[in-house]
Design a protein around this motif. Structure first.
Motif, PDB file in Angstrom:
ATOM      1  N   VAL A 341       1.050  -1.213   0.060  1.00 41.04           N
ATOM      2  CA  VAL A 341       0.044   0.054   0.136  1.00 41.04           C
ATOM      3  C   VAL A 341       0.991   1.131   0.137  1.00 41.04           C
ATOM      4  N   TRP A 342       1.809   1.310   0.938  1.00 39.41           N
ATOM      5  CA  TRP A 342       2.815   2.500   0.855  1.00 39.41           C
ATOM      6  C   TRP A 342       3.766   2.536  -0.373  1.00 39.41           C
ATOM      7  N   ASN A 343       4.090   1.465  -0.594  1.00 35.00           N
ATOM      8  CA  ASN A 343       5.330   1.550  -1.988  1.00 35.00           C
ATOM      9  C   ASN A 343       4.420   1.925  -3.157  1.00 35.00           C
ATOM     10  N   HIS A 344       3.111   1.265  -3.263  1.00 36.26           N
ATOM     11  CA  HIS A 344       2.471   1.721  -4.396  1.00 36.26           C
ATOM     12  C   HIS A 344       2.121   3.513  -4.542  1.00 36.26           C
ATOM     13  N   SER A 345       1.734   3.810  -3.425  1.00 35.97           N
ATOM     14  CA  SER A 345       1.452   5.223  -3.357  1.00 35.97           C
ATOM     15  C   SER A 345       2.561   6.005  -3.618  1.00 35.97           C
ATOM     16  N   LEU A 346       3.934   5.589  -3.389  1.00 33.27           N
ATOM     17  CA  LEU A 346       5.030   6.347  -3.783  1.00 33.27           C
ATOM     18  C   LEU A 346       5.438   6.190  -5.087  1.00 33.27           C
ATOM     19  N   PHE A 347       5.700   4.939  -5.632  1.00 32.85           N
ATOM     20  CA  PHE A 347       6.032   4.620  -6.965  1.00 32.85           C
ATOM     21  C   PHE A 347       4.793   5.068  -7.966  1.00 32.85           C
ATOM     22  N   LYS A 348       3.639   4.993  -7.758  1.00 33.67           N
ATOM     23  CA  LYS A 348       2.748   4.952  -8.699  1.00 33.67           C
ATOM     24  C   LYS A 348       2.261   6.550  -8.803  1.00 33.67           C
ATOM     25  N   GLY A 349       2.294   7.249  -7.686  1.00 36.51           N
ATOM     26  CA  GLY A 349       2.471   8.668  -7.564  1.00 36.51           C
ATOM     27  C   GLY A 349       3.446   9.322  -8.349  1.00 36.51           C
ATOM     28  N   LEU A 350       4.805   8.962  -8.266  1.00 33.68           N
ATOM     29  CA  LEU A 350       5.819   9.335  -9.051  1.00 33.68           C
ATOM     30  C   LEU A 350       5.728   8.977 -10.677  1.00 33.68           C
ATOM     31  N   LEU A 351       5.170   7.854 -10.786  1.00 32.75           N
ATOM     32  CA  LEU A 351       4.824   7.630 -12.205  1.00 32.75           C
ATOM     33  C   LEU A 351       3.873   8.782 -12.782  1.00 32.75           C
ATOM     34  N   PHE A 352       2.784   8.590 -12.294  1.00 29.72           N
ATOM     35  CA  PHE A 352       1.863   9.574 -12.811  1.00 29.72           C
ATOM     36  C   PHE A 352       2.084  11.242 -12.848  1.00 29.72           C
ATOM     37  N   LEU A 353       3.024  11.669 -11.909  1.00 29.22           N
ATOM     38  CA  LEU A 353       3.339  12.879 -12.015  1.00 29.22           C
ATOM     39  C   LEU A 353       4.503  12.908 -13.019  1.00 29.22           C
ATOM     40  N   ALA A 354       5.311  12.186 -13.207  1.00 28.67           N
ATOM     41  CA  ALA A 354       6.532  11.991 -14.472  1.00 28.67           C
ATOM     42  C   ALA A 354       5.486  12.131 -15.660  1.00 28.67           C
ATOM     43  N   ALA A 355       4.456  11.128 -15.917  1.00 33.44           N
ATOM     44  CA  ALA A 355       3.450  11.154 -17.091  1.00 33.44           C
ATOM     45  C   ALA A 355       2.903  12.531 -17.487  1.00 33.44           C
ATOM     46  N   GLY A 356       2.388  13.248 -16.258  1.00 34.67           N
ATOM     47  CA  GLY A 356       1.978  14.676 -16.371  1.00 34.67           C
ATOM     48  C   GLY A 356       2.843  15.551 -16.802  1.00 34.67           C
ATOM     49  N   SER A 357       4.240  15.256 -16.407  1.00 33.55           N
ATOM     50  CA  SER A 357       5.296  16.423 -16.962  1.00 33.55           C
ATOM     51  C   SER A 357       5.429  16.012 -18.357  1.00 33.55           C
ATOM     52  N   VAL A 358       5.335  14.856 -18.763  1.00 31.36           N
ATOM     53  CA  VAL A 358       5.492  14.514 -20.146  1.00 31.36           C
ATOM     54  C   VAL A 358       4.241  15.094 -20.975  1.00 31.36           C
ATOM     55  N   ALA A 359       3.232  15.055 -20.375  1.00 27.63           N
ATOM     56  CA  ALA A 359       1.855  15.763 -21.205  1.00 27.63           C
ATOM     57  C   ALA A 359       2.045  17.221 -21.176  1.00 27.63           C
ATOM     58  N   HIS A 360       2.563  17.647 -20.019  1.00 29.22           N
ATOM     59  CA  HIS A 360       2.736  19.264 -19.810  1.00 29.22           C
ATOM     60  C   HIS A 360       3.797  19.686 -20.926  1.00 29.22           C
ATOM     61  N   ALA A 361       4.878  18.857 -21.093  1.00 33.39           N
ATOM     62  CA  ALA A 361       6.016  19.162 -22.105  1.00 33.39           C
ATOM     63  C   ALA A 361       5.585  18.968 -23.313  1.00 33.39           C
ATOM     64  N   THR A 362       4.812  18.040 -23.801  1.00 35.11           N
ATOM     65  CA  THR A 362       4.783  17.791 -25.372  1.00 35.11           C
ATOM     66  C   THR A 362       3.267  17.818 -25.712  1.00 35.11           C
ATOM     67  N   GLY A 363       2.530  17.983 -24.784  1.00 39.59           N
ATOM     68  CA  GLY A 363       1.029  17.961 -25.363  1.00 39.59           C
ATOM     69  C   GLY A 363       0.439  16.541 -25.776  1.00 39.59           C
ATOM     70  N   SER A 364       1.158  15.303 -25.576  1.00 41.50           N
ATOM     71  CA  SER A 364       0.761  14.126 -25.830  1.00 41.50           C
ATOM     72  C   SER A 364       1.286  13.208 -25.187  1.00 41.50           C
ATOM     73  N   LEU A 365       0.406  11.794 -24.903  1.00 39.57           N
ATOM     74  CA  LEU A 365       0.895  10.726 -24.119  1.00 39.57           C
ATOM     75  C   LEU A 365       0.784   9.388 -24.802  1.00 39.57           C
ATOM     76  N   ASP A 366       0.894   9.589 -26.338  1.00 39.85           N
ATOM     77  CA  ASP A 366       0.854   8.438 -27.086  1.00 39.85           C
ATOM     78  C   ASP A 366       2.337   8.071 -27.301  1.00 39.85           C
ATOM     79  N   THR A 367       2.326   6.635 -26.765  1.00 40.96           N
ATOM     80  CA  THR A 367       3.869   6.270 -26.782  1.00 40.96           C
ATOM     81  C   THR A 367       4.154   5.936 -28.232  1.00 40.96           C
ATOM     82  N   ASN A 368       3.199   5.812 -29.272  1.00 42.16           N
ATOM     83  CA  ASN A 368       3.719   5.599 -30.549  1.00 42.16           C
ATOM     84  C   ASN A 368       4.289   6.669 -31.207  1.00 42.16           C
ATOM     85  N   ARG A 369       4.024   7.903 -30.664  1.00 36.97           N
ATOM     86  CA  ARG A 369       4.412   9.282 -31.137  1.00 36.97           C
ATOM     87  C   ARG A 369       5.412   9.849 -30.619  1.00 36.97           C
ATOM     88  N   LEU A 370       5.855   9.416 -29.215  1.00 34.08           N
ATOM     89  CA  LEU A 370       6.905  10.229 -28.425  1.00 34.08           C
ATOM     90  C   LEU A 370       8.312   9.349 -28.564  1.00 34.08           C
TER      91      LEU A 370
END
Length: 661
Positions: A341-370
């Motif tokens: 429960v603790w571990n997933h809160s930390l690493f999944k929170g980190l991964l979603f925030l990193a994904a948000g930074s990708v979307a913020h930077a590029t405007g896309s989350l399509d792994t076939n385009r990035l």
């Protein structure tokens, strides 16, 4: 409980201030974020004290609601779930300040209003000790998260995702309402303490209550096949909201399930088998569907289903340990679930925030385009890589610890005297191995296609690194993943008392049996440090080896192509194809192919889409039939107020007749 009450009051005050404030957007965001951070600090004080020293706190106050009472309490179980939720809420709030700055013509008052109320609702759910108060807080959590998911409501796909989430969460609430009504009817009380003290004496009723709680809380947690809202809501929500929902909110479903087990008393054998099967099914199917996704946040959403499956499998092993009188298996099954429960809160929170930074930077989350983003987003890429290593359960990070404890519980079950629990342990071991292998493939695909290689299409051509307000929360979550891994020796102090409470055993009676795993946890940080030193030594040796040599770059062999382009790289879909082909009978992937024609073709395309089988085969047909039935009753909707009043009156007469029959 004064600190918890003060925290909830601060959240409510912050919500009101940001809603009616006329401050500038940046100031408004900081007001909303700082009230969440202040509330998190206040509520964390008693939670840390209770986890460290034990005990419990309670507060009661009259509440003018039928059958209701403002009764809240804090014990080890509530504190264990409260701390990661508060930590992630505060970090996501700070991240949201930077993330929402791109909203040029939008009022940010409503989004911070609902964010504060969401944190308030989650806090109140975790401390509520009255059924009416619990359901009220549960509804507050559901409604506020709906408005956050639909923040970009101008998009039709976002609106559809919001409605799917709202319908799913209220269907789950319906099962919880039935659960609370039956429990209150049996005990003549809405008080959780009374329920736990009196117990449910009828095993038949206890089984029904367990199933109702499993569906109700499992819908929020994301059990298969009740998970359909996760891959829809998470991609639609803003980055910091996705991180909070996946990292914290879905765990509240796990909390509700564990609280139910404490209330219902001694478990039936089939409860453990059911949760183990649900957990392994959710874990395997979750990561299989994650493999087939093109949207990065959708991939992470299915990965949340997988991790919830691992947590549930641990709870199932814990219940089987109780039923088969194997206390060590019970303690370690629950310990693995609680730590994850603790571990997933930390690493999944980190991964979603990193994904948000990708979307913020590029405007896309399509792994076939990035592609190629590690050069332009080194912080985001490095932190995503750390989160990916952790979520795959690889040493030396924190995800490895909880999966190791779960594997230890499974191995102990395999060598147990009872053949039934040995089968459960073997199934869990095979499931963990399969899930771990597929997770490694899924996150190699995610990291490689997004951050390595070259940009495949225009959206990734000119990205920009995240703002400092977005970097700091990701850095702190990454530090948390490292801290848990290297603080493994301290974990038994916090895990064993709570695990023994859930398994209804005394860990002091099993000190000999627990000595080996506890010693193993103490050795893991040393091994992790040795591994880091080894990699550092190899890196320095390689650097020294090439220090006096000239290194040049040139094009690779291009098979006769005069002008190779980024499009000839493997896409994320093609990378995962060997793995997804193994499960083609399950995934039901749809393929669209436009073949090249002629000697010099100018057009050709190939694309895939993997719909969720639960959504397509279970829910969509059912709701279409329900819609057909309801349409036959449309004649009752005449548009006259008098007729509707008559309907209400007839309903009241029928209810009164049933009551006094």
């Amino acid at each position: 409980m004064i600190y918890v009450l003060s925290a909830m009051a601060l959240l409510l005050l912050g919500a009101i201030v940001v809603l009616f404030s006329s401050s500038q957007k940046r100031n408004l965001s900081w007001i909303g974020a700082m009230t969440v951070c202040g509330a998190a600090i206040l509520a964390s004080i008693p939670a840390i004290q209770i986890l460290s020293a034990g005990g419990a706190e309670q507060f009661r106050s009259p509440w003018p609601v039928p059958f209701g009472e403002f009764f809240i309490g804090l014990d080890r179980l509530s504190a264990w779930f409260l701390l990661p939720m508060l930590l992630l809420s505060a970090l996501c709030a700070v991240y949201g300040v930077g993330y929402l700055q791109q909203q040029k013509n939008r009022s940010l008052g409503p989004v911070w209003f609902f964010y504060n109320l969401l944190v308030l609702g989650m806090t109140l759910v975790l401390v509520a000790r009255n059924a009416v108060l619990f359901l009220s807080a549960w509804e507050l959590m559901a409604v506020t998260s709906f408005f956050l998911v639909t923040f970009e409501h101008k998009s039709e796909s976002v609106r559809n995702a919001g409605w799917i989430y709202l319908v799913a969460t209220h269907l789950g609430t319906g099962f919880l309402l039935a659960f609370f009504i039956l429990a209150a009817r049996e005990t003549h009380s809405m008080d959780f303490n009374v329920w736990a003290a009196q117990g449910i004496h009828t095993s038949h009723l206890a089984g029904i209550l367990f199933l109702l709680a499993g569906v109700g809380f499992g819908t929020k947690a994301g059990f298969m096949p009740f998970h359909v809202w996760l891959p829809e809501a998470h991609p639609a929500a803003p980055g910091h909201v996705s991180a909070l929902m996946s990292g914290a909110m879905i765990k509240i479903g796990i909390y509700g399930l564990l609280r139910t087990l404490l209330i219902l008393g001694a478990p039936e054998i089939w409860w453990g088998w059911l949760l183990l099967c649900v957990g392994l099914t959710s874990g395997i199917l979750g990561i299989v569907f994650a493999l087939a996704q093109h949207d990065l946040k959708r991939l992470l959403a299915y990965s949340s289903v997988e991790n919830i499956g691992l947590i549930t499998a641990g709870i199932g092993l814990g219940l089987l340990g109780i039923s088969y009188h194997e206390p060590v298996i019970a303690i370690f099954g629950f310990a693995a679930a609680l730590l994850h429960v603790w571990n997933h809160s930390l690493f999944k929170g980190l991964l979603f925030l990193a994904a948000g930074s990708v979307a913020h930077a590029t405007g896309s989350l399509d792994t076939n385009r990035l592609g190629g983003l590690l050069k332009k987003l080194p912080w985001t890429g490095s932190l995503f890589f750390l989160g990916a290593v952790s979520i795959c359960g690889l040493p030396p990070l924190n995800g490895f610890l909880s999966e190791l404890i779960l594997a230890a519980a499974s191995l102990k079950a395999v060598i147990a005297s009872s053949p039934e629990i040995a089968i459960a342990g073997l199934a869990a071991l095979l499931g963990i191995a399969l899930i771990g292998g597929l997770a490694a493939v899924a996150f190699t695909k995610a990291f490689g296609s997004v951050f390595l290689g070259e940009p495949r299409q225009a959206p990734a051509a000119n990205p920009h690194e995240a703002k400092m307000a977005m970097k700091i929360p990701m850095l702190l979550l990454a530090a948390g993943c490292i801290a848990i891994a290297f603080g493994a020796a301290m974990l038994p102090k916090f895990l064993l008392p709570l695990s023994s409470q859930l398994s209804k055993t005394d860990p002091e009676n099993f000190s000999t049996a627990l000595q080996m795993p506890t010693s193993l946890l103490a050795v893991i940080p040393v091994c992790g440090l040795a591994l880091i030193v080894l990699f550092a030594a190899i890196f320095l040796f390689r650097k020294n080896l090439f220090s006096n040599r000239k290194i040049a770059e040139s094009g690779t062999w291009d098979c006769g192509y005069a002008k190779p382009t980024a499009r000839i790289q493997y896409t994320s879909s093609s990378f995962a194809q060997p793995a997804t082909n193994l499960f083609h009978w399950l995934l039901g992937t749809r393929r669209q192919l436009q073949k090249p024609e002629g000697l010099f073709p100018d057009k050709a395309s190939f694309s895939t889409e993997t719909p969720d089988f639960s959504h397509e085969e279970l829910y969509r047909p059912g709701f279409l039939k329900l819609n057909w039935v309801i349409s036959k009753l449309r004649w009752m909707q005449q548009g006259h107020v008098q007729l509707y009043v008559l309907y209400i009156a007839l309903t009241l007469i029928v209810l009164l007749a049933w009551k006094f029959r």
